[in-house]
Scaffold this motif. Structure first.
Motif, short mmCIF file in Angstrom:
data_model
loop_
_atom_site.label_atom_id
_atom_site.label_comp_id
_atom_site.label_asym_id
_atom_site.label_seq_id
_atom_site.Cartn_x
_atom_site.Cartn_y
_atom_site.Cartn_z
N ALA A 288 1.91 8.91 2.05
CA ALA A 288 1.82 7.53 1.59
C ALA A 288 1.89 6.57 2.78
O ALA A 288 1.20 5.53 2.80
CB ALA A 288 2.95 7.23 0.60
N GLY A 289 2.71 6.90 3.78
CA GLY A 289 2.77 6.08 4.98
C GLY A 289 1.46 6.08 5.73
O GLY A 289 1.02 5.04 6.25
N THR B 2 6.05 11.05 1.13
CA THR B 2 6.44 9.87 1.91
C THR B 2 5.56 9.74 3.15
O THR B 2 5.06 8.65 3.47
CB THR B 2 7.91 9.97 2.33
OG1 THR B 2 8.74 9.89 1.18
CG2 THR B 2 8.29 8.83 3.28
N GLY C 156 -0.86 3.89 3.77
CA GLY C 156 -0.48 2.50 3.96
C GLY C 156 -0.90 1.97 5.32
O GLY C 156 -1.39 0.85 5.45
N SER D 119 0.83 -1.21 0.00
CA SER D 119 0.00 0.00 0.00
C SER D 119 0.86 1.26 0.00
O SER D 119 0.57 2.23 -0.71
CB SER D 119 -0.93 0.01 1.22
OG SER D 119 -1.77 -1.12 1.24
N TYR D 120 1.93 1.24 0.79
CA TYR D 120 2.82 2.39 0.86
C TYR D 120 3.50 2.65 -0.48
O TYR D 120 3.51 3.77 -0.99
CB TYR D 120 3.87 2.17 1.94
CG TYR D 120 5.02 3.16 1.87
CD1 TYR D 120 4.84 4.48 2.24
CD2 TYR D 120 6.28 2.76 1.40
CE1 TYR D 120 5.89 5.39 2.15
CE2 TYR D 120 7.32 3.65 1.32
CZ TYR D 120 7.13 4.97 1.69
OH TYR D 120 8.15 5.86 1.60
N ASN D 121 4.09 1.61 -1.06
CA ASN D 121 4.81 1.78 -2.33
C ASN D 121 3.87 2.24 -3.44
O ASN D 121 4.23 3.13 -4.24
CB ASN D 121 5.50 0.48 -2.72
CG ASN D 121 6.69 0.17 -1.83
OD1 ASN D 121 7.34 1.06 -1.32
ND2 ASN D 121 6.95 -1.12 -1.62
N SER E 147 0.91 3.80 -3.07
CA SER E 147 0.42 5.15 -2.75
C SER E 147 1.47 6.20 -3.04
O SER E 147 1.18 7.27 -3.58
CB SER E 147 0.01 5.23 -1.27
OG SER E 147 -1.05 4.36 -0.98
N GLU E 148 2.73 5.90 -2.70
CA GLU E 148 3.79 6.86 -2.93
C GLU E 148 4.00 7.10 -4.42
O GLU E 148 4.19 8.25 -4.85
CB GLU E 148 5.09 6.38 -2.29
CG GLU E 148 6.18 7.43 -2.32
CD GLU E 148 7.50 6.89 -1.79
OE1 GLU E 148 8.23 7.68 -1.16
OE2 GLU E 148 7.80 5.71 -2.03
N TYR F 62 2.42 5.01 11.06
CA TYR F 62 3.16 4.56 9.88
C TYR F 62 3.55 5.73 8.98
O TYR F 62 4.54 5.65 8.25
CB TYR F 62 2.35 3.52 9.11
CG TYR F 62 2.40 2.16 9.75
CD1 TYR F 62 3.61 1.52 9.95
CD2 TYR F 62 1.23 1.52 10.18
CE1 TYR F 62 3.67 0.27 10.55
CE2 TYR F 62 1.28 0.27 10.79
CZ TYR F 62 2.51 -0.35 10.97
OH TYR F 62 2.56 -1.58 11.57
N GLY F 63 2.78 6.82 9.03
CA GLY F 63 3.21 8.01 8.31
C GLY F 63 4.54 8.51 8.83
O GLY F 63 5.48 8.78 8.06
N PHE G 162 7.63 5.83 8.00
CA PHE G 162 8.30 5.93 6.70
C PHE G 162 9.00 7.28 6.55
O PHE G 162 10.09 7.35 5.96
CB PHE G 162 7.31 5.70 5.57
CG PHE G 162 6.88 4.26 5.43
CD1 PHE G 162 7.74 3.32 4.88
CD2 PHE G 162 5.63 3.84 5.87
CE1 PHE G 162 7.36 1.99 4.75
CE2 PHE G 162 5.24 2.52 5.75
CZ PHE G 162 6.12 1.58 5.19
#
Length: 317
Positions: free
Chosen positions: A115-116, A112, A119, A79-81, A83-84, A177-178, A181
């Motif tokens: 996206a975190g 970043t 994610g 999800s992070y990758n 979304s980023e 998580y924001g 990352f």
């Protein structure tokens, strides 16, 4: 399956195996109160002094996290990758030196962080039931297994029961998580700009991963305390796991936070932070190292170049 799925799953499972003993202590400290203390150290029977029986209390509640957090970590990194990548295409980081009419789309610390957050929010569907089962298993006086707790909750409350405390868990995961990352990328950039950081890649990953873990947990620890107390109200009330609170309705996150504040002001919200910080540094240092190594082995790693540039062109925004 994609490379980041396997790298996330394996690194998440390894992190749980390493960090669960300290996580048991953290949860017990969070759930304890001055009026009804919960022993932070699991009791060990003197009649069974074998190494297995000595370690067993510290492995309580491991089954659910190993399965759940492996899937959670895989979902998180995917999800992070994704979304980023989407955010970078929507919010260019600045003009392209080689072609002023075409903006660059490299990462910056703003995207970043966002996206975190996205994610972390995506992991809610996995993290809420995993946290509920894990915490109840860790506080169970009879060392009830994760599977038994899951069956009881499903039998008495259905699927809805596994998501009790989901609101505060979602907020915790999104913010945490924001910053996780964001902290990893920022510390990686700072380290990469130093001579030591350029020459010692593995040590840099370990250090930056540990820093990101401590930053993330320290920032959302009051939310984590609230989440733990919301999901383990039956144990704190002195009843067996899963027993209803007779004559009392289970409190939501806001009510639990108010009660916690009445107990001792701001201090109870940080009970167990020291243990959690040690665990966060060790677990996330190893977790990031394993993740980056697997990604490299699968041909999807981030190759750090000269100075503080990377293949993802992380910038300060």
């Amino acid at each position: 399956m994609s490379a980041d799925f396997w790298a996330g799953y394996i690194s998440g499972a390894i992190g749980i195996i390493i960090g669960n003993p300290l996580d048991v202590l953290k949860v017990r400290l969070q759930a304890s109160s001055s009026s009804q203390p919960t022993s932070p150290v699991p009791s060990i029977s003197p009649s069974t002094p074998s190494p297995t029986s000595t370690l067993r209390p510290f492995l309580t509640g491991t089954a659910a996290p190993i399965l759940g957090y492996g899937a959670l970590n895989a979902l998180l990194f995917i999800s992070y990758n994704r979304s980023e990548a989407a955010l970078n295409s929507l919010f260019p980081s600045g003009p392209n030196p080689s072609n002023p009419n075409t903006p660059t789309t490299g990462s910056n610390l703003y995207t970043t962080f966002l996206a975190g957050c996205l994610g972390g929010l995506a992991t809610w569907v996995v993290s809420t039931p995993t946290e509920l089962i894990k915490c109840r298993a860790q506080l169970s006086p009879s060392r009830t297994s994760s599977w038994s707790i899951t069956r009881r909750v499903l039998h008495r409350e259905g699927i809805k029961g596994l998501y009790f405390g989901g609101g505060v868990t979602a907020i915790r995961d999104s913010i945490g998580y924001g910053l996780y990352f964001w902290g990893y990328e920022l510390s990686s950039r700072i380290m990469a700009s130093t001579q030591w950081g350029k020459e010692d890649g593995p040590a840099r990953v370990l250090l930056c991963g540990g820093i990101a873990g401590v930053l993330s947990w320290a920032s959302i620890f009051p939310l984590d305390v609230t989440k733990t107390r919301v999901q383990t109200q039956t144990q704190v009330e002195g009843r067996g796991e899963g027993e209803a609170l007779v004559g009392k309705k289970r409190m939501g996150a806001w009510a639990v936070a108010r009660e916690t504040y009445k107990e001792g002001g701001i201090r109870p919200f940080f009970r167990g932070l020291g243990v959690c910080s040690v665990r966060a540094f060790v677990v996330n240092a190893v977790q990031w190292a394993v993740y980056e190594w697997i990604m490299m082995q699968l041909g999807a790693g981030r190759q750090r170049g000269k100075g503080n540039e990377s293949s993802r062109e992380v910038t300060m925004g």
